[in-house]
Structure formats: structure tokens, C-alpha cells
Design an enzyme around this catalytic site. Structure first.
Site, PDB file in Angstrom:
ATOM      1  N   ARG A  56       0.826  -1.216   0.000  1.00  0.00           N
ATOM      2  CA  ARG A  56       0.000   0.000   0.000  1.00  0.00           C
ATOM      3  C   ARG A  56       0.863   1.270   0.000  1.00  0.00           C
ATOM      4  O   ARG A  56       0.388   2.355  -0.288  1.00  0.00           O
ATOM      5  CB  ARG A  56      -0.968  -0.020   1.200  1.00  0.00           C
ATOM      6  CG  ARG A  56      -1.964   1.114   1.213  1.00  0.00           C
ATOM      7  CD  ARG A  56      -3.218   0.859   2.065  1.00  0.00           C
ATOM      8  NE  ARG A  56      -3.016  -0.008   3.195  1.00  0.00           N
ATOM      9  CZ  ARG A  56      -2.413   0.344   4.338  1.00  0.00           C
ATOM     10  NH1 ARG A  56      -1.953   1.567   4.495  1.00  0.00           N
ATOM     11  NH2 ARG A  56      -2.265  -0.532   5.326  1.00  0.00           N
ATOM     12  N   TYR A 109     -17.138  17.452 -13.575  1.00  0.00           N
ATOM     13  CA  TYR A 109     -17.558  16.047 -13.705  1.00  0.00           C
ATOM     14  C   TYR A 109     -18.519  15.721 -12.551  1.00  0.00           C
ATOM     15  O   TYR A 109     -18.255  16.082 -11.396  1.00  0.00           O
ATOM     16  CB  TYR A 109     -16.319  15.141 -13.683  1.00  0.00           C
ATOM     17  CG  TYR A 109     -16.684  13.704 -13.501  1.00  0.00           C
ATOM     18  CD1 TYR A 109     -17.482  13.055 -14.443  1.00  0.00           C
ATOM     19  CD2 TYR A 109     -16.275  12.989 -12.381  1.00  0.00           C
ATOM     20  CE1 TYR A 109     -17.859  11.734 -14.272  1.00  0.00           C
ATOM     21  CE2 TYR A 109     -16.644  11.669 -12.206  1.00  0.00           C
ATOM     22  CZ  TYR A 109     -17.437  11.052 -13.160  1.00  0.00           C
ATOM     23  OH  TYR A 109     -17.810   9.754 -12.985  1.00  0.00           O
ATOM     24  N   ASP A 187      -8.361  19.716 -12.956  1.00  0.00           N
ATOM     25  CA  ASP A 187      -8.639  18.417 -13.574  1.00  0.00           C
ATOM     26  C   ASP A 187      -8.314  18.561 -15.057  1.00  0.00           C
ATOM     27  O   ASP A 187      -9.003  19.246 -15.804  1.00  0.00           O
ATOM     28  CB  ASP A 187     -10.114  18.054 -13.360  1.00  0.00           C
ATOM     29  CG  ASP A 187     -10.450  16.657 -13.860  1.00  0.00           C
ATOM     30  OD1 ASP A 187      -9.776  16.186 -14.796  1.00  0.00           O
ATOM     31  OD2 ASP A 187     -11.400  16.038 -13.329  1.00  0.00           O
ATOM     32  N   LYS A 212      -9.050   7.557 -18.848  1.00  0.00           N
ATOM     33  CA  LYS A 212      -9.438   8.142 -20.125  1.00  0.00           C
ATOM     34  C   LYS A 212      -8.251   8.151 -21.109  1.00  0.00           C
ATOM     35  O   LYS A 212      -7.782   7.110 -21.490  1.00  0.00           O
ATOM     36  CB  LYS A 212     -10.020   9.538 -19.874  1.00  0.00           C
ATOM     37  CG  LYS A 212     -11.105   9.568 -18.774  1.00  0.00           C
ATOM     38  CD  LYS A 212     -12.289   8.712 -19.148  1.00  0.00           C
ATOM     39  CE  LYS A 212     -13.526   8.886 -18.289  1.00  0.00           C
ATOM     40  NZ  LYS A 212     -13.419   8.651 -16.865  1.00  0.00           N
TER      41      LYS A 212
HETATM   42  N1  PLP Z   1     -12.619  13.810 -13.964  1.00  0.00           N
HETATM   43  C1  PLP Z   1     -13.224  13.819 -15.160  1.00  0.00           C
HETATM   44  C2  PLP Z   1     -13.160  15.047 -16.008  1.00  0.00           C
HETATM   45  C3  PLP Z   1     -13.924  12.688 -15.606  1.00  0.00           C
HETATM   46  O1  PLP Z   1     -14.524  12.728 -16.806  1.00  0.00           O
HETATM   47  C4  PLP Z   1     -13.986  11.553 -14.764  1.00  0.00           C
HETATM   48  C5  PLP Z   1     -14.743  10.351 -15.175  1.00  0.00           C
HETATM   49  O2  PLP Z   1     -15.503  10.377 -16.134  1.00  0.00           O
HETATM   50  C6  PLP Z   1     -13.349  11.587 -13.529  1.00  0.00           C
HETATM   51  C7  PLP Z   1     -12.656  12.729 -13.153  1.00  0.00           C
HETATM   52  C8  PLP Z   1     -13.394  10.410 -12.592  1.00  0.00           C
HETATM   53  O3  PLP Z   1     -12.506   9.425 -13.045  1.00  0.00           O
HETATM   54  P1  PLP Z   1     -12.698   7.857 -12.803  1.00  0.00           P
HETATM   55  O4  PLP Z   1     -13.926   7.450 -13.543  1.00  0.00           O
HETATM   56  O5  PLP Z   1     -11.422   7.289 -13.342  1.00  0.00           O
HETATM   57  O6  PLP Z   1     -12.854   7.652 -11.338  1.00  0.00           O
END
Ligand code: PLP
Length: 396
Positions: A56, A109, A187, A212
């Protein structure tokens, strides 16, 4: 470290994605880092800095990806991998002190918004949501006038936003946040480090849903944070160890494998997104198209000034037709496609499409007839032909 900071800084990002995070150039070393499956490491006596200790705390399979991502984002420090993008969001939000104020885009998001709203409902933080494209409104939210206007502890940026594709003026907002004493987290999932380097624009922490574009093949769920500040990194690492949102080594290995082709994938999908956005704009069944690459898009000039390319997410609003509401027409469009995959998520080699309001957590301010297209690396003419046949069938 396979590349020194100086070597990494001298390389173009499209070379870095291939060259970073390699084992040392020594005879009989593998050219790719091995996958290490072990939950613990030999050791006796007190743990010293740099000791692996336990699964971990660290894993040798995380290191090359973390090193490569840190260099891609322009940091001297390696990034931190997490079990998912949302595990990374959770770690980043833990930097807000108890009772602190978080300023966040109204159209972040949805998972990020839900997490922040739940923290606010429990009284752990105060949440102020704001249209992130409205620079003056964000600055006001960071340090509201008046005696009760508490200054923000953290500004959360997402640019472009998911799914409204709003563009934040990152460097102006980062400066304003720092003046107000707030930390800035960006982000960068939609842009990738090839499209935008938020640390260079003044952000303190950069977040990725590695799920992604970085991993790029819709086969892993992972997240990451990068900072150039050693104290912030230490706090995040501590949070990851104690809260346990760690990446599986196999996922980390796959993510590095995917990262090798990031530049090729982004170049191809961005070019196709531009073509498709223009074609969609001219189609009578489409009410509106959002894509920062369109000269008519409200975020176009801002995106052009701070991004390299415009990303490969296109959002459309489908017009009502022949007894169908816009939302029903949008559903019919998605069902009528044969090449595009009707599925959530984005950033993979395969083109994905979905009506966002199918998710209950999506904010009500996202239009019911809004469809998000994640353009993959297929031939753009084939992608258009599929969209065209499904759109043309809507009227019949
Ligand atoms: N940030 C953005 C812009 C996203 O589009 C997403 C998921 O769609 C996330 C964070 C969260 O990521 P995860 O699905 O890998 O937990």
C-alpha cells in the site's frame, strides 16, 4: 530515473511519452518495466525513506508511470497513481482544511460534484459552485466582498468541463486564487498534458482520470495527481497510504503501455473531432454543437490561447423531430449507430457516445438532449457516415 529532469525538459512531449519511465540502459535490462505482483517486500528494522515496505506504500510498477506523468506535466516530482480518478479527487479534496471554502465549476464532472456536495452537506466544507468560464464571477466567489465573505481555501478547475466544454481562464484564475490564499487544483483529464500543462499556468495540483486518454484503451480504471510542491506531494502520499486508494500493479502497467501512443492517439482524434464538429454543425437535426475548436464556440479564443489543440470531445444537442422530444431524438440517434459504441466514458481508441442526462447524478443544467461524443482513432469518414445514417433516419 530513466531520464534526468534536464533530459526530460529538453524533449518534446510526443517523444517524452515514449522515452520516459524506462528501466536503466544496462546490459540485459528489459526495455519495458516489469510487472511486479507482490503485496510486501523483504525487510527488517525500522523503515527508512525510500524503503518499499508494504504494497500500500509503493509498488515498482507504479514508479515508471508516475515518473513519466510528472515529467509530462512539467514537474520535478513524480506523480501519484490512484485506484481511480475519483480516488484522486478524494485525495485532492483532503487538502482543504476543516470548514474551508471550495470554489468549483457548476459543470465539473458529476462524480466530483457529488463528492464535494456530500462533504458540504456534512458540514466539513463550504461549497461555492460557479460558472468557470465567467472569470469575474469566479474571482468574486474566491473572496466575496462584505464582512461575511470568507476567502476560499481551494479553487477547483476543470477545463474544458465535462460535459459542457466550458473553458476556464486558468492563469488569471490561478493568480486570483493565490491572492485570496487558495490552492488551485486543475482536472486536466479532457486536455491531457499534451494539450495543456496546468502547473505552468499556475495550478498547484493537476488531476487526471487516467482511465481516459492517458491509458487510452477503455480497459483500466485509474487516477493520478501531480504537483511540483514537495509538501503538497507528501500530504497526498500520506492520504493515499492511509485511505488506501491505491492502483493495482497490472492497471499501472497497462496505463504505461497505453501512454506510449498518447501523442499519436490525441493527434488523430483531435483532427477527427474538428472535422466531425464542423459536419455536425451543418446538419439540420442538430440544434447546437459545442466544441472549442469551432470559431463560433464561446470558449474558442480562450482555448486557442492556453491549449495546444482543442481536445476530442464534441457535444451536440439533438433537435426534436416527428413526435420525439429532443431527449427522445438523442436516444434514437445513439440507438441508431452501428460503429460508435453507446457507452459512458471517453478518451479510448474507440469512439463512444451517450446522452449525458441518462445519469441521475448529471446536473439538471445539462440539457436533456445533450449527447457527448468521445472521438476515437477510427477513420473520420467512417465515423461521419455512421452519424449521418443515424441522423438521417431520425426524420423518418
Ligand atoms: N474527472 C473527469 C473530467 C472525468 O470525466 C472523470 C470520469 O468520467 C473523472 C474525473 C473520474 O474518473 P474515474 O472514472 O477514473 O474515477
Amino acid at each position: 530515473m530513466s531520464l534526468s529532469e534536464q533530459q526530460a525538459a529538453a524533449l518534446s512531449p510526443d517523444t517524452l511519452v515514449v522515452a520516459a519511465g524506462r528501466p536503466p540502459r544496462e546490459r540485459d535490462q528489459p526495455v519495458n518495466p516489469p510487472l511486479v505482483l507482490s503485496s510486501t517486500y523483504f525487510g527488517t528494522g525500522p523503515l527508512a525513506d525510500g524503503d518499499r515496505g508494504y504494497g500500500r506504500y509503493s509498488n515498482p510498477t507504479w514508479d515508471p508511470f508516475e515518473e513519466a506523468l510528472g515529467q509530462l506535466e512539467g514537474s520535478d516530482l513524480p506523480g501519484l497513481l490512484y485506484a481511480s480518478g475519483l480516488a484522486a479527487v478524494s485525495s485532492a479534496l483532503s487538502l482543504i482544511p476543516a470548514g474551508g471554502v471550495l470554489v468549483m465549476p457548476t459543470h465539473s464532472y458529476s462524480g466530483t460534484l457529488v463528492m464535494a456536495a456530500e462533504l458540504a452537506q456534512k458540514g466539513f466544507i463550504e461549497l461555492r459552485t460557479v460558472d468557470i468560464a465567467d472569470t469575474a464571477a469566479v474571482i468574486e466567489a474566491l473572496a466575496p466582498a462584505g464582512p461575511d465573505g470568507r476567502q476560499a481555501s481551494m479553487l477547483w478547475l476543470e477545463s474544458p468541463t465535462n460535459p459542457m466544454l466550458g473553458i476556464a481562464e486558468v492563469s488569471v484564475l490561478a493568480e486570483a486564487a493565490h491572492r485570496a490564499g487558495a490552492m488551485v487544483v486543475t482536472d486536466n483529464t479532457f486536455s491531457t498534458p499534451l494539450g495543456q500543462q496546468p502547473l505552468k499556468l499556475g495550478s498547484d495540483v493537476v488531476l487526471h482520470s487516467v482511465t481516459k486518454y492517458l491509458a487510452g484503451h477503455s480497459d483500466v480504471v485509474l487516477g493520478a495527481l501531480v504537483t511540483a510542491n514537495p509538501e503538497i506531494r507528501a500530504a497526498l502520499l500520506h492520504h493515499r497510504i492511509i485511505h488506501g486508494g491505491i492502483a493495482g500493479p497490472f492497471e499501472a502497467w497497462l496505463a504505461l503501455r497505453g501512454l506510449r501512443t498518447l501523442a499519436l492517439r490525441v493527434e488523430r482524434s483531435q483532427a477527427s473531432a474538428q472535422i466531425l464538429a464542423e459536419q455536425l454543425s451543418a446538419h439540420p437535426r442538430i440544434e447546437s454543437v459545442r466544441f472549442p475548436g469551432l470559431a463560433t464556440d464561446p470558449g474558442h479564443e480562450r482555448a486557442r490561447s492556453q491549449m495546444n489543440g482543442f481536445g476530442s470531445i464534441v457535444c451536440i444537442q439533438v433537435a426534436p423531430v416527428a413526435g420525439l422530444t429532443g431527449a427522445e431524438a438523442a436516444d434514437a440517434l445513439v440507438r441508431g449507430l452501428e460503429l460508435w459504441l453507446p457507452a459512458t466514458s471517453l478518451g479510448g481508441v474507440e469512439s463512444l457516445i451517450e446522452r449525458r442526462r441518462r445519469h441521475a447524478a448529471e446536473p439538471a443544467s445539462v440539457p436533456e438532449n445533450l449527447v457527448r461524443l468521445s472521438v476515437g482513432v477510427e477513420n473520420a469518414a467512417d465515423l461521419w457516415a455512421d452519424l449521418q445514417q443515424a441522423l438521417d433516419r431520425l426524420g423518418r
